[in-house]
Motif scaffolding. Structure first.
Motif, short mmCIF file in Angstrom:
data_model
loop_
_atom_site.label_atom_id
_atom_site.label_comp_id
_atom_site.label_asym_id
_atom_site.label_seq_id
_atom_site.Cartn_x
_atom_site.Cartn_y
_atom_site.Cartn_z
N ASN A 38 65.87 72.27 -18.42
CA ASN A 38 64.43 72.43 -18.59
C ASN A 38 63.91 73.59 -17.74
N SER A 39 64.80 74.28 -17.04
CA SER A 39 64.40 75.39 -16.19
C SER A 39 64.41 76.70 -16.97
N ASP A 40 63.75 77.71 -16.41
CA ASP A 40 63.75 79.05 -17.00
C ASP A 40 65.05 79.72 -16.56
N ILE A 41 66.11 79.50 -17.31
CA ILE A 41 67.44 79.89 -16.89
C ILE A 41 67.59 81.40 -16.75
N LYS A 42 66.90 82.16 -17.60
CA LYS A 42 67.02 83.62 -17.53
C LYS A 42 66.34 84.18 -16.29
N THR A 43 65.25 83.54 -15.89
CA THR A 43 64.62 83.93 -14.63
C THR A 43 65.52 83.59 -13.45
N GLU A 44 66.21 82.45 -13.54
CA GLU A 44 67.14 82.07 -12.47
C GLU A 44 68.27 83.10 -12.36
N VAL A 45 68.70 83.64 -13.50
CA VAL A 45 69.73 84.70 -13.47
C VAL A 45 69.19 85.93 -12.76
N LYS A 46 67.95 86.31 -13.08
CA LYS A 46 67.34 87.47 -12.42
C LYS A 46 67.19 87.25 -10.92
N ASN A 47 66.91 86.00 -10.55
CA ASN A 47 66.73 85.67 -9.13
C ASN A 47 68.05 85.39 -8.42
N LYS A 48 69.16 85.56 -9.13
CA LYS A 48 70.51 85.37 -8.57
C LYS A 48 70.78 83.92 -8.15
N THR A 49 70.09 82.96 -8.78
CA THR A 49 70.38 81.55 -8.47
C THR A 49 71.23 80.90 -9.56
N PHE A 50 71.46 81.64 -10.64
CA PHE A 50 72.36 81.16 -11.69
C PHE A 50 73.22 82.34 -12.15
N ARG A 51 74.51 82.10 -12.26
CA ARG A 51 75.44 83.18 -12.59
C ARG A 51 75.25 83.68 -14.02
N GLU A 52 75.17 84.99 -14.16
CA GLU A 52 74.98 85.58 -15.47
C GLU A 52 76.19 85.33 -16.37
N ASP A 53 77.40 85.42 -15.78
CA ASP A 53 78.61 85.21 -16.59
C ASP A 53 78.72 83.77 -17.07
N LEU A 54 78.21 82.81 -16.27
CA LEU A 54 78.21 81.42 -16.71
C LEU A 54 77.20 81.22 -17.84
N LEU A 55 76.06 81.88 -17.76
CA LEU A 55 75.07 81.79 -18.83
C LEU A 55 75.66 82.31 -20.14
N ARG A 105 78.68 82.32 -20.98
CA ARG A 105 79.74 81.41 -21.42
C ARG A 105 79.17 80.18 -22.13
N ILE A 106 77.99 79.69 -21.69
CA ILE A 106 77.47 78.44 -22.24
C ILE A 106 76.51 78.64 -23.41
N ASN A 107 75.98 79.88 -23.58
CA ASN A 107 74.97 80.02 -24.64
C ASN A 107 75.42 80.95 -25.76
N THR A 108 76.59 80.65 -26.32
CA THR A 108 76.98 81.34 -27.54
C THR A 108 75.87 81.19 -28.58
N MET A 109 75.30 79.98 -28.62
CA MET A 109 74.13 79.73 -29.48
C MET A 109 73.07 79.04 -28.63
N ALA A 164 80.94 78.61 -10.04
CA ALA A 164 82.20 79.34 -10.22
C ALA A 164 83.32 78.41 -10.68
N LYS A 165 83.35 77.19 -10.15
CA LYS A 165 84.40 76.23 -10.53
C LYS A 165 84.22 75.81 -11.99
N LEU A 166 82.97 75.59 -12.41
CA LEU A 166 82.72 75.23 -13.80
C LEU A 166 83.07 76.40 -14.72
N LEU A 167 82.71 77.60 -14.31
CA LEU A 167 83.00 78.79 -15.12
C LEU A 167 84.50 78.92 -15.35
N HIS A 168 85.29 78.67 -14.32
CA HIS A 168 86.76 78.78 -14.45
C HIS A 168 87.28 77.80 -15.50
#
Length: 450
Positions: free
Chosen positions: A290-307, A309-313, A259-263
């Motif tokens: 190197n992690s499966d970031i989209k799976t982490e989003v599904k598992n609620k261990t990585f914020r979807e809004d942060l993803l 923000r960082i993957n425009t490309m 959350a702090k990084l997202l801000h």
């Protein structure tokens, strides 16, 4: 008056001089470091991007000929040639200061100094430091193409094509790939092909940052923010001002810190610990994992809004297993680079190495290949690297198949190792990375018995 974004180090054995210099300089320059011991210069230079060192020439009572200053000047120029050094000397010691200028000092100031003169000299030194940094960056840019191996794989060519296009923008980039696939190299490639190429490229290994260091390292801190916060210190984001910050292993950030990084990314501002006023950022963000970031989003261990923000490309890097045709050419490219690093020429692989290079699993990808080739170059003789030097005789990965073209090579390698160790099974098995039983099976298979 706006402060110049520069880091100044003042070295003097008198605390009153250090205090006085800091009070004057901090009104004009962003960060001021001080130390009363020249022995601490090295650690300060290695941990910070110091633009200018203001260096006293005498440190011991009874030794006032300035020779210590000359000694430490030479040490600084050896350790950090791009750092600008200004000498401080008493009126009667100007000759030694002039000698210092001849061997690399930028200028000298007399003690007690005139405040305006001091600021003027340091301001000129900061300008010179920036010119020097840009010149170094341009020299690096001339060699930049030589650093990158593309190859013929469709996947890697597509990745480089995307990187070239996105480099021309300020879009945030997320680089995905296994360990060792070259995520750092790609981030640097994007930076070097962007309009920011002459500005800082700051790499942050988020996987190595503990939770309690996360904010102070990334966002900086004010003096007194915590027990050891003795001076105002910018964070990595501020150090990357006008350039690129590479957030490596972003998937390792705990949720409460995401959350702090997202801000920071949303507001394009950063607030140092211990301060309330945010500082505006002009930084290009590249992240990698190197992690499966989209799976982490599904598992609620990585914020979807942060993803988002960082993957425009998003750029996916293939493993070496997915680009086998590039393995041998890449090995030759890496060998050339490493030989150049050690100022050596005319290195080559033995003719029979290619099939082994292609068959080896390379679980650590390009990083593993670099490590094995560098080690082999150090150990090999006659400028020729063999399969044995490379330590890639991973026979357990080779299928037991008499039609396999590697069978004859395997047989030859075992014969060579047996001969080298005078038939000693234990030493031969150890060198080949086999168990004694596995080696006996192969000796029997290839009829290598006496």
């Amino acid at each position: 008056m706006r402060k110049k974004l520069a880091q100044i180090l003042v070295v003097d054995d008198q605390e009153e001089i250090l205090f006085s210099a800091k009070m004057i300089l901090k009104k004009h320059f962003e960060t001021i470091f001080t130390t009363n011991s020249p022995k601490k210069i090295f650690s300060i230079l290695s941990e910070n991007d110091i633009n200018v060192v203001l260096l006293d020439m005498n440190y011991r009572i009874g030794f006032e000929d300035g020779r210590e200053g000359i000694h430490w000047l030479k040490e600084i120029k050896t350790l950090s040639p791009q750092t600008i050094v200004i000498l401080m000397t008493a009126f009667g010691k100007i000759e030694t200061a002039v000698e210092g200028i001849k061997i690399g000092a930028f200028d000298y100031v007399l003690k007690p100094w005139n405040n305006e003169k001091l600021i003027e000299v340091i301001d000129k030194a900061v300008t010179e430091s920036r010119k020097s940094s840009k010149k170094t960056a341009l020299e690096k840019a001339e060699k930049v193409e030589k650093k990158y191996f593309v190859g013929t794989s469709a996947k890697i060519k597509q990745a480089y094509s995307i990187a070239e296009k996105v480099a021309r923008t300020d879009a945030n980039v997320l680089i995905l790939g296994e360990n060792g696939t070259g995520k750092y190299v790609f981030a640097e490639f994007i930076h070097q092909h962007s309009e920011r190429k002459n500005e800082p490229f700051v790499h942050v290994d988020l996987g190595s940052l503990s939770d309690n260091l996360f904010e102070s390292e990334l966002f900086g801190y004010a003096k007194g923010a915590f027990t050891d916060a003795k001076i105002d210190t910018p964070g990595r984001f501020e150090n990357a001002s006008n350039g690129t910050i590479f957030l490596d292993e972003i998937g390792n950030i705990p949720l409460h810190l995401q959350a702090k990084l997202l801000h920071v990314l949303q507001t394009k501002t950063v607030t140092r610990l211990g301060e309330s006023k945010p500082r505006t950022l002009n930084v290009r963000v590249i992240a990698a994992t190197n992690s499966d970031i989209k799976t982490e989003v599904k598992n609620k261990t990585f914020r979807e809004d942060l993803l988002y923000r960082i993957n425009t490309m998003e750029i996916n890097l293939p493993s070496l297993r997915e680009r086998k045709d590039d393995i041998v050419p890449m090995a030759n490219f890496i060998l050339e680079q490493i030989a150049e690093k050690y100022n050596q020429e005319n290195w080559r692989f033995e003719d029979n190495a290619a099939p082994y290079l292609e068959k080896y699993p390379w679980k650590g990808n390009v990083r593993e290949m670099e490590n094995k080739i560098e080690r082999a170059l150090i150990l090999a003789e006659n400028n020729t690297i063999s399969v044995m030097d490379l330590d890639i005789l991973d026979f357990e990965e080779i299928q037991e198949n008499d039609e396999n073209p590697l069978s004859e090579m395997e047989k030859g390698a075992i014969e060579k190792a047996l001969f080298k160790h005078n038939g000693n099974i234990s030493k031969t098995a150890e060198e080949l990375g086999l168990s004694r039983a596995a080696l006996y099976r192969r000796i029997e298979k290839y009829d290598l018995k006496n």
